[in-house]
Design a protein around this motif. Structure first.
Motif, PDB file in Angstrom:
ATOM      1  N   GLN A 160      18.816   8.778   2.079  1.00  0.00           N
ATOM      2  CA  GLN A 160      18.442   9.205   0.744  1.00  0.00           C
ATOM      3  C   GLN A 160      19.692   9.267  -0.102  1.00  0.00           C
ATOM      4  O   GLN A 160      20.565   9.997   0.047  1.00  0.00           O
ATOM      5  CB  GLN A 160      17.747  10.265   0.620  1.00  0.00           C
ATOM      6  CG  GLN A 160      16.290  10.379   1.261  1.00  0.00           C
ATOM      7  CD  GLN A 160      15.420   9.881   0.566  1.00  0.00           C
ATOM      8  OE1 GLN A 160      15.382   9.845  -0.654  1.00  0.00           O
ATOM      9  NE2 GLN A 160      14.112   9.402   1.259  1.00  0.00           N
ATOM     10  N   GLY A 186      15.820   5.788  -1.561  1.00  0.00           N
ATOM     11  CA  GLY A 186      15.565   5.467  -0.047  1.00  0.00           C
ATOM     12  C   GLY A 186      15.968   4.333   0.168  1.00  0.00           C
ATOM     13  O   GLY A 186      15.344   3.130   0.059  1.00  0.00           O
ATOM     14  N   LEU A 188      14.213   0.893  -0.635  1.00  0.00           N
ATOM     15  CA  LEU A 188      12.952   1.052  -0.068  1.00  0.00           C
ATOM     16  C   LEU A 188      12.098   1.650  -1.170  1.00  0.00           C
ATOM     17  O   LEU A 188      10.994   1.337  -1.509  1.00  0.00           O
ATOM     18  CB  LEU A 188      12.752   1.594   1.138  1.00  0.00           C
ATOM     19  CG  LEU A 188      13.236   0.683   2.340  1.00  0.00           C
ATOM     20  CD1 LEU A 188      13.204   1.576   3.530  1.00  0.00           C
ATOM     21  CD2 LEU A 188      12.675  -0.744   2.541  1.00  0.00           C
ATOM     22  N   SER A 189      12.711   2.634  -1.649  1.00  0.00           N
ATOM     23  CA  SER A 189      11.971   3.603  -2.884  1.00  0.00           C
ATOM     24  C   SER A 189      12.979   4.135  -3.614  1.00  0.00           C
ATOM     25  O   SER A 189      14.287   4.104  -3.413  1.00  0.00           O
ATOM     26  CB  SER A 189      11.242   4.736  -2.141  1.00  0.00           C
ATOM     27  OG  SER A 189      12.375   5.435  -1.259  1.00  0.00           O
ATOM     28  N   LYS A 241      13.167   6.892  -7.135  1.00  0.00           N
ATOM     29  CA  LYS A 241      12.311   7.811  -7.891  1.00  0.00           C
ATOM     30  C   LYS A 241      13.289   8.557  -8.490  1.00  0.00           C
ATOM     31  O   LYS A 241      14.681   9.012  -8.294  1.00  0.00           O
ATOM     32  CB  LYS A 241      11.943   8.811  -6.857  1.00  0.00           C
ATOM     33  CG  LYS A 241      10.371   8.066  -6.066  1.00  0.00           C
ATOM     34  CD  LYS A 241       9.893   8.994  -5.432  1.00  0.00           C
ATOM     35  CE  LYS A 241       8.791   8.492  -4.492  1.00  0.00           C
ATOM     36  NZ  LYS A 241       7.980   9.326  -3.864  1.00  0.00           N
ATOM     37  N   ASP A 289       8.250   6.665 -10.512  1.00  0.00           N
ATOM     38  CA  ASP A 289       8.661   5.718  -9.770  1.00  0.00           C
ATOM     39  C   ASP A 289       9.518   4.627 -10.372  1.00  0.00           C
ATOM     40  O   ASP A 289       9.082   4.225 -11.588  1.00  0.00           O
ATOM     41  CB  ASP A 289       7.492   5.027  -9.102  1.00  0.00           C
ATOM     42  CG  ASP A 289       8.031   4.134  -8.072  1.00  0.00           C
ATOM     43  OD1 ASP A 289       8.827   3.584  -8.007  1.00  0.00           O
ATOM     44  OD2 ASP A 289       7.077   4.248  -7.054  1.00  0.00           O
ATOM     45  N   LYS A 339      11.231   2.240  -9.094  1.00  0.00           N
ATOM     46  CA  LYS A 339      11.609   0.835  -8.250  1.00  0.00           C
ATOM     47  C   LYS A 339      11.738  -0.322  -9.118  1.00  0.00           C
ATOM     48  O   LYS A 339      12.581  -1.139  -8.874  1.00  0.00           O
ATOM     49  CB  LYS A 339      10.433   0.774  -7.106  1.00  0.00           C
ATOM     50  CG  LYS A 339      10.867  -0.059  -5.893  1.00  0.00           C
ATOM     51  CD  LYS A 339      10.028  -0.011  -4.889  1.00  0.00           C
ATOM     52  CE  LYS A 339      10.565  -1.136  -3.612  1.00  0.00           C
ATOM     53  NZ  LYS A 339       9.295  -0.946  -2.600  1.00  0.00           N
ATOM     54  N   LYS A 375      17.133  -3.940  -5.611  1.00  0.00           N
ATOM     55  CA  LYS A 375      16.906  -3.677  -4.515  1.00  0.00           C
ATOM     56  C   LYS A 375      18.204  -3.626  -3.706  1.00  0.00           C
ATOM     57  O   LYS A 375      18.270  -3.179  -2.578  1.00  0.00           O
ATOM     58  CB  LYS A 375      15.911  -4.503  -3.764  1.00  0.00           C
ATOM     59  CG  LYS A 375      14.626  -4.700  -4.589  1.00  0.00           C
ATOM     60  CD  LYS A 375      14.039  -3.476  -4.929  1.00  0.00           C
ATOM     61  CE  LYS A 375      12.495  -3.385  -5.386  1.00  0.00           C
ATOM     62  NZ  LYS A 375      12.519  -3.851  -6.797  1.00  0.00           N
TER      63      LYS A 375
END
Length: 220
Positions: free
Chosen positions: A76, A101, A129-130, A132, A157, A159, A164
């Motif tokens: 994280q 994440g 992956l995530s 926030k 969220d 994302k 990425k």
């Protein structure tokens, strides 16, 4: 037939020798991560986010002095910003924490100063992956009504607003004991822009320090 047998023996010996130079195992540790924001008006950095990482590695020693290492880690990452105002009537504090994440694939070249001590340089290729963003507000009314606090939180969220790929070149050092237990430290400098739709020269990068421990199987 004798020649064929000799070739087979030499091939097996070569495979065995190569296998002795291959090590693998788990690793885990502490991460201290920050975000840096930059646009046409200037730049600023967040307070550090203290988290952990976990994963595994494979190391191949090319010679007594040189080797390569690949890893798969999860952590994280991110950063946080805290603003607070306090006076005789109470205080107000608001904190925003951004958490990514991230699945990371670090690849490095290693130089062995001694059999157990090595330094390394490489790059970590991270896939987010995530993502926030969480904001927490705390209004203290201690000067007016002692002990009473009003607070709340909001998590969203982000994302879809985040790129990425997070590439971070790094340098590090490692010390391994004879039984395979090792300790390492690494600083990763983020170069990828995590802002998906930048405006006014906006750029967000993620850099992080890792301190860990692990165990390597294989080798001599």
């Amino acid at each position: 037939m004798k020649k064929l047998l000799l070739v087979a023996v030499l091939a097996v010996m070569g495979i065995s020798a190569n296998a002795q130079e291959l090590r693998f195992g788990p690793k885990a540790g502490y991460s201290m991560s920050t975000l840096k924001y930059k646009d046409n008006s200037g730049s600023a950095s967040t307070d550090p986010l203290h988290t952990f990482y976990v994963g595994g590695l494979v190391e191949y020693k090319i010679s007594d002095k040189f080797g390569v290492q690949g890893e798969i880690l999860y952590s994280q990452l991110g950063g946080k910003i805290t603003e607070s105002v306090e006076d005789e009537d109470g205080f107000f504090k608001i904190q925003n924490k951004m958490t990514f994440g991230t699945l990371m694939v670090p690849v490095s070249a290693k130089y062995f100063i001694t059999e157990g001590l090595s330094v390394s340089a490489g790059a970590s290729f991270g896939y987010i992956l995530s993502a926030k963003s969480k904001t927490v507000g705390d209004l203290g009314l201690g000067g007016i009504v002692p002990g009473l606090e009003i607070g709340g939180s909001d998590e969203s969220d982000i994302k879809d607003q985040t790129n990425k790929l997070n590439i971070a070149p790094f340098v590090g050092a490692e010390y391994m004991l004879e039984n395979g237990l090792f300790f390492d430290a690494r600083y990763n400098m983020g170069i990828s822009n995590l802002a998906k739709d930048p405006m006014d020269g906006e750029k967000t990068t993620n850099s992080f320090l890792q301190i860990g421990v692990g165990f390597k199987f294989g080798g001599n």
